[in-house]
Design an enzyme around this catalytic site. Structure first.
Site, PDB file in Angstrom:
ATOM      1  CG  ASP A  41      -2.562  -3.740 -14.607  1.00 30.97           C
ATOM      2  OD1 ASP A  41      -1.623  -4.157 -15.329  1.00 30.97           O
ATOM      3  OD2 ASP A  41      -3.661  -4.313 -14.537  1.00 30.97           O
ATOM      4  CG  ASP A  74      -0.359  -0.454   2.491  1.00 30.75           C
ATOM      5  OD1 ASP A  74       0.818  -0.868   2.487  1.00 30.75           O
ATOM      6  OD2 ASP A  74      -1.046  -0.391   3.526  1.00 30.75           O
ATOM      7  CG  ASP A 101      -2.109  -8.804 -12.430  1.00 33.59           C
ATOM      8  OD1 ASP A 101      -1.913  -8.034 -13.389  1.00 33.59           O
ATOM      9  OD2 ASP A 101      -3.053  -9.612 -12.396  1.00 33.59           O
TER      10      ASP A 101
END
Length: 274
Positions: free
Chosen positions: A164, A136, A160
């Site tokens: 992105d 985070d 993943d």
């Protein structure tokens, strides 16, 4: 389709998912006052373990008491080899900073393993500035100041997601290349965005992610001049706005492809690429 892709990654043991994040034109980033020199990093995602292995099940499906379990699988072998690959990449490419990201404060068992192996492996690479960030915090920091990152290495799920996010900082998934790699063995290259059947045949799909992925493949095979020519073509298309509408242009998929082919042929004759 998911079974095909995940099956290939597993059966070919393609444990490295390499996802470069590089801003090729200043106008493409949503970040204010950031330029091409500010966004240039690579994410290494562990590609064969974690939550994507499909271990788990459903108990009492379609009832109010339904329970779903998804197992997060992490092996010492799997964690160590992706960490070593990331460190070796940093060293070979003279990159000074590596960040390992996990969520070991909440996932104490699985990501506690990542912590222990990272502390051991980093001792062998004292020439590289290695640090840890919870996922985070990494997500916040990569938006706040992407300049602080050269190499990021993390687990399957987090890799993943964070790649992105990085792709969007560099102009979107239509520009994001990716390689599924087993060093010294058969590897598989694919753009991050995957397929899009809903826009097939409409001429609006952005081909640049696939072209940049092809350049990654050529470089992996040792064809560096050819890879550089393809990247130069993509950057030229972006600068001249010869792109599909998702990037603010009005060109078709085939039109962009033809333009790139002509650019490479004109600026990088075949004799230069041999």
């Amino acid at each position: 389709a998911a079974d095909i892709l995940l099956g290939l990654r597993s059966k070919l043991d393609l444990y490295v998912n390499a996802r470069p994040v590089e801003l090729l034109d200043d106008r493409l980033t949503p970040l204010r006052d950031r330029t091409e020199k500010d966004i240039r990093l690579i994410v290494f995602r562990e590609n064969t373990e974690g939550l994507y292995v499909g271990v788990g099940g459903v108990f009492k499906p379609d009832t109010p008491e339904e329970i779903a379990v998804q197992e997060d699988i992490n092996s010492r072998k799997g964690v160590e080899r992706i960490l070593r690959y990331a460190f070796e990449y940093a060293r070979q490419n003279r990159l000074e900073r590596l960040c390992m990201s996990d969520k070991s404060n909440a996932m104490t068992f699985a990501h506690g393993l990542w912590q222990r192996v990272f502390k051991e492996v980093r001792q062998e690479y004292e020439d590289i500035e290695a640090r840890h960030l919870y996922i985070d915090t990494l997500a916040m920091e990569i938006v706040r100041d992407p300049r602080q990152f050269d190499v990021i290495v993390t687990c399957n799920l987090f890799g993943d997601i964070i790649s992105d996010l990085g792709a969007q900082l560099a102009g979107g998934l239509g520009l994001a290349p990716s390689g599924n790699i087993h060093p010294g063995k058969t590897s598989l290259f694919e753009p991050v965005h995957g397929s899009a059947p809903n826009i097939a045949g409409k001429g609006i799909a952005n081909p640049l992610g696939a072209v940049l992925t092809s350049a990654m493949m050529l470089e992996f095979l040792g064809w560096k001049p050819q890879a550089a020519a393809m990247r130069a073509g993509v950057q030229a298309a972006l600068r001249e706005n010869y792109v599909t509408r998702d990037l603010g242009g009005d060109r078709t998929t085939v039109g962009v492809g033809d333009w790139l082919a002509n650019f490479v042929e004109k600026n990088h004759p075949a004799k230069q690429l041999r």
